[in-house]
Design a protein around this motif. Structure first.
Motif, mmCIF file in Angstrom:
data_model
loop_
_atom_site.group_PDB
_atom_site.id
_atom_site.type_symbol
_atom_site.label_atom_id
_atom_site.label_comp_id
_atom_site.label_asym_id
_atom_site.label_seq_id
_atom_site.Cartn_x
_atom_site.Cartn_y
_atom_site.Cartn_z
ATOM 1 N N LYS A 26 14.762 27.614 -31.739
ATOM 2 C CA LYS A 26 15.124 27.001 -30.459
ATOM 3 C C LYS A 26 14.484 25.630 -30.295
ATOM 4 N N SER A 27 13.215 25.513 -30.670
ATOM 5 C CA SER A 27 12.525 24.230 -30.521
ATOM 6 C C SER A 27 13.123 23.171 -31.429
ATOM 7 N N MET A 28 13.437 23.546 -32.670
ATOM 8 C CA MET A 28 13.994 22.573 -33.611
ATOM 9 C C MET A 28 15.402 22.153 -33.194
ATOM 10 N N LEU A 29 16.211 23.104 -32.705
ATOM 11 C CA LEU A 29 17.554 22.754 -32.245
ATOM 12 C C LEU A 29 17.499 21.880 -30.991
ATOM 13 N N LYS A 30 16.530 22.126 -30.119
ATOM 14 C CA LYS A 30 16.372 21.298 -28.928
ATOM 15 C C LYS A 30 15.965 19.875 -29.310
ATOM 16 N N LEU A 31 15.085 19.753 -30.301
ATOM 17 C CA LEU A 31 14.673 18.420 -30.769
ATOM 18 C C LEU A 31 15.859 17.688 -31.393
ATOM 19 N N ALA A 32 16.645 18.408 -32.207
ATOM 20 C CA ALA A 32 17.814 17.788 -32.832
ATOM 21 C C ALA A 32 18.846 17.385 -31.784
ATOM 22 N N GLU A 33 18.992 18.189 -30.736
ATOM 23 C CA GLU A 33 19.929 17.853 -29.654
ATOM 24 C C GLU A 33 19.521 16.546 -28.974
ATOM 25 N N ARG A 34 18.228 16.391 -28.711
ATOM 26 C CA ARG A 34 17.745 15.136 -28.101
ATOM 27 C C ARG A 34 17.993 13.956 -29.036
ATOM 28 N N MET A 35 17.841 14.158 -30.323
ATOM 29 C CA MET A 35 18.078 13.092 -31.296
ATOM 30 C C MET A 35 19.550 12.660 -31.274
ATOM 31 N N VAL A 36 20.455 13.625 -31.224
ATOM 32 C CA VAL A 36 21.891 13.311 -31.207
ATOM 33 C C VAL A 36 22.272 12.577 -29.922
#
Length: 763
Positions: A525-535
């Motif tokens: 969840k944390s890694m997907l949330k970080l990737a979402e912010r990057m996108v």
């Protein structure tokens, strides 16, 4: 009265006349969604009066009071809703108030503007008047005093408004006349960029102040205050021209005119009370039109020549829906499309995403660059969004600086149609704020959502806009004209991909046998949330948004590099200092799927990534987030072979690749090893500093209408390359032309490497 809007019982007006009409604020008979529980001081309650007084008696007293106040004091408003007096129904001779009566009542008013029943009866006995006449006189006097107070306050607001406008003019003049302190000549980008940046920040603050005061003034005068032009106009031509939207616009369409004056998100205030009945009526009509547009076939929707898409018959549309929002403006083109898909999300969750502006702009970050809710007219009833009504502004984008964004001011209305069926519709409100700067109008557009078994939903999306697309670069004209850039197909494809991504976040049955798969639920969840912010950060920074100021570095060709600078201060999600963004878009004679596979593959990364210095790239971990193997988040490690010090040679790269039939992205950012360890253990990803770079891949629009990115023979590709580089860690530093040249060379070399590698593959 328009039907279809659910009104909470607690907001229903309590005054209902003998003929069944509903009494409310003002004289409008239109439906409103919320009413104050108490009437404003200074308004007449004719329905309350009717309880004890005949209509003929009221008319006679009104005539008496009108003439009496003409002789003494002005009367501009009706009476308020105080308790009514009992009086016998007998005729009295018509007369005016005497000067003595007026003087006595005015003297009493200074001491007590709200006399009670006893005081009114005593005063009426002394002056020889009826208690009801005294009561009306005091009501009108209070209304008169309130009106005078509002006029005075309005004058003060206007004075303050003019002062702010004068300050803005001063700042504009300072921007246009800025000169180099050393040589006295015009300033170049390196010497004045951040002085200009400070002025722009100040102008933004002043604009917010003007908007606030304008909203207050509009409340009193009953109509919107005129919107002011953009505070930061295009700067006159210099060797490195700083102009919003100066992307090789077509002759006769100035960059500043196209993209500078139409910043709707900052210039439009919330609707007035007088506008709301009209907004509700428009929303109800738009909902009815959307349902019919989603369900009707021929002759309204005709099948395209290749049999893969529905094409709107404009003549039939005008006959079917004669009212709407008016005729199509001159020079505008119609873009209409309809698409249906089954997505892996239940209908209630879909409705919540569409009605929450933050969730909506996050899910559609590749299409929506900015959005805000100006006012919520209704939150719905029964604890859900049935009947919810919101006034919104949004800016829609294509991930390239060569395509102007589309700004829209509209109302969004949600309604439940039977069990398990919902609809959400948007329709423009530009007729409430006429402006020559409007370049896009949304006719009823939105989606019909139907519940399916096992948590799935069937979505039918209708997108119908009228737009001035003359600012679109020739490279993208074919893509935009076919409707694949902003049409229903792109919305549905994005929604389908994002629903799969959200499902992967909630997944618990993660296979443990595959190497590199992250199985820790909190870490995923944390890694997907970080990737979402990057996108989101990448998509918001690569388009031709009116919030940006791009500078063209060379020539007027398609391969021009455009740059802009930003200062990062006190943002835990970005490294502090001066950030230089650079982007370019160009055409490749290679299908989009091949370009996507080449750029996302860590084994071919060294062929185009100059910053990896030819090192070996290895995938340390990944999270699959869709049916397509290209939809995944990866953590890459680059081992730089040239470096002798192994402790400094290893760097980590967070990368998300995503693809759907209308667009593909490969977005990446260098990340700190310590910070990523925290994220992989389920820590807060908001404090990981990111500067995302990457690629946006679109079909060129020259293939058959039905050809998608995933198909082999889908024509060429439109590739946008964007970098973000931290050029100085000191936020107050000035950008040097050397830094601009370095980034320009970096992006040019990357483009050449990509072209060379893909042309070899094609051969």
């Amino acid at each position: 009265m328009p039907t279809g809007v659910m009104i909470p019982a607690r907001n229903m007006p309590s005054t209902i006349g003998r003929n069944g009409t509903v009494g409310g604020l003002g004289s409008s008979s239109g439906l409103t969604l919320s009413q104050p529980t108490n009437m404003m001081e200074g308004q007449l309650h004719p329905l309350d009066m009717a309880q004890n007084t005949s209509e003929s008696e009221i008319a006679r007293l009104r005539e008496e009071e009108f003439d009496s106040t003409k002789s003494g004091s002005e009367n501009h408003e009706g009476a308020s809703g105080d308790d009514q007096e009992q009086r016998p129904n007998k005729k009295k001779r018509y007369h005016r108030h005497t000067q003595h009566q007026i003087q006595e009542m005015e003297a009493f008013f200074k001491e007590c503007p709200h006399p009670d029943d006893k005081q009114r009866k005593e005063l009426s006995r002394e002056l020889g008047l009826e208690p009801l006449q005294v009561k009306f006189w005091f009501q009108n006097k209070r209304t008169q005093m309130k009106t005078q107070h509002e006029r005075h306050e309005n004058t003060q607001l206007r004075t303050e408004n003019e002062k702010l406008r004068a300050d803005n003019m001063r700042y504009r003049e300072a921007l246009s006349n800025a000169s180099c302190p050393n040589c006295g000549g015009p300033t170049a980008i390196g010497e004045m960029s951040f002085d200009e940046h400070h002025l722009r920040l100040e102008n933004a603050r002043l604009r917010e102040e003007i908007d606030r005061i304008s909203a207050i003034a509009a409340k009193y005068v009953g109509k919107p205050v005129v919107n002011y032009p953009l505070l930061s106009p295009p700067v006159p031509s210099r060797p490195l021209e700083l102009a919003v939207g100066n992307f090789g616009a077509q002759p006769g369409i100035g960059g500043g005119e196209m993209y500078g004056a139409a910043d709707l998100l900052r210039s439009i205030s919330a609707p007035t009370e007088a506008d709301k009945p009209m907004i509700i009526e428009l929303a109800v009509a738009a909902m009815e039109e959307l349902i019919r547009m989603a369900q009707m076939g021929e002759p309204l929707w005709m099948t395209s020549l290749d049999g893969t898409a529905a094409v709107l018959n404009e003549d039939e549309y005008v006959r079917t829906f004669p009212r709407g929002i008016g005729p199509k403006p001159a020079g505008f083109k119609c873009e209409a499309s309809r698409e249906t898909a089954v997505v892996i999300m239940n209908h209630i969750s879909l409705v919540e995403i569409l009605m929450d502006v933050n969730q909506w702009s996050t899910v559609f970050s590749g299409i929506v660059s900015r959005a805000m809710t100006l006012e919520v007219l209704s939150t719905g009833v029964a604890g859900n969004y049935n009947g919810a009504l919101q006034v919104m502004t949004a800016e829609f984008q294509v991930p390239s600086p060569l395509v102007p964004t589309r700004e829209s001011y509209y109302v969004r209305y949600c309604k439940q149609h039977g069990e398990g069926t919902w609809a959400v519709v948007d329709v423009s409100l530009d007729n409430l704020r006429p402006s020559p700067a409007v370049r896009c109008r949304r006719r009823p557009s939105g989606c019909l959502i139907q519940e399916m078994p096992n948590g799935y939903s069937k979505v039918t999306w209708v997108e119908h806009v009228e737009v001035d697309d003359r600012g679109v670069h020739n490279l993208y004209k074919q893509l935009v004209s076919t409707g694949n850039a902003f049409g229903a197909k792109r919305w549905v494809a994005t929604l389908d991909r994002q629903c799969e991504r959200l499902a992967s976040v909630m997944a618990t049955n993660i296979p443990t046998g595959e190497v590199g798969v992250i199985t820790n639920q909190d870490g995923r969840k944390s890694m997907l949330k970080l990737a979402e912010r990057m996108v989101i950060s990448f998509c918001a920074g690569v388009s031709a948004s009116t919030a940006h100021t791009w500078t063209t570095l060379s020539g007027t060709g398609a391969d021009d590099v455009r740059v802009m600078t930003r200062k990062s201060v006190d943002d835990p999600g970005r490294p502090p200092g001066i950030v230089l963004s650079a982007a370019t878009s160009f055409w490749l004679p290679v299908p989009p799927k091949r370009v996507f596979d080449f750029l996302r593959d860590e084994n071919t990364r060294s062929e185009w990534d100059i910053l990896s210095n030819g090192g070996v790239v290895q995938e340390m971990a990944h999270i699959a987030n869709g049916r397509d193997t290209g939809n995944c988040v990866s953590l890459l490690r680059v081992n730089c072979l040239q470096s002798a010090n192994s402790s400094q040679s290893n760097m980590l790269i967070l990368q998300e690749s995503c693809t759907d039939p209308t667009a593909s992205f490969v977005i990446y950012a260098p990340v700190d090893i310590v910070a990523m360890n925290v994220v992989l253990n389920g820590g807060d990803p908001d404090y990981v500093a990111l500067l995302p770079s990457g690629f946006a891949i679109l079909p060129d629009g020259t293939s058959l209408h039905g050809a998608n990115i995933g198909e082999a023979a889908s024509g060429g590709s439109l590739l946008t390359v964007a970098f973000q580089i931290l050029v100085d860690s000191v936020p107050t530093a000035k950008l040097s032309l050397g830094s601009v040249a370095t980034v320009n060379n970096l992006i040019a070399c990357t483009v050449e490497r990509i072209k060379a590698s893909l042309s070899c593959e094609s051969a």
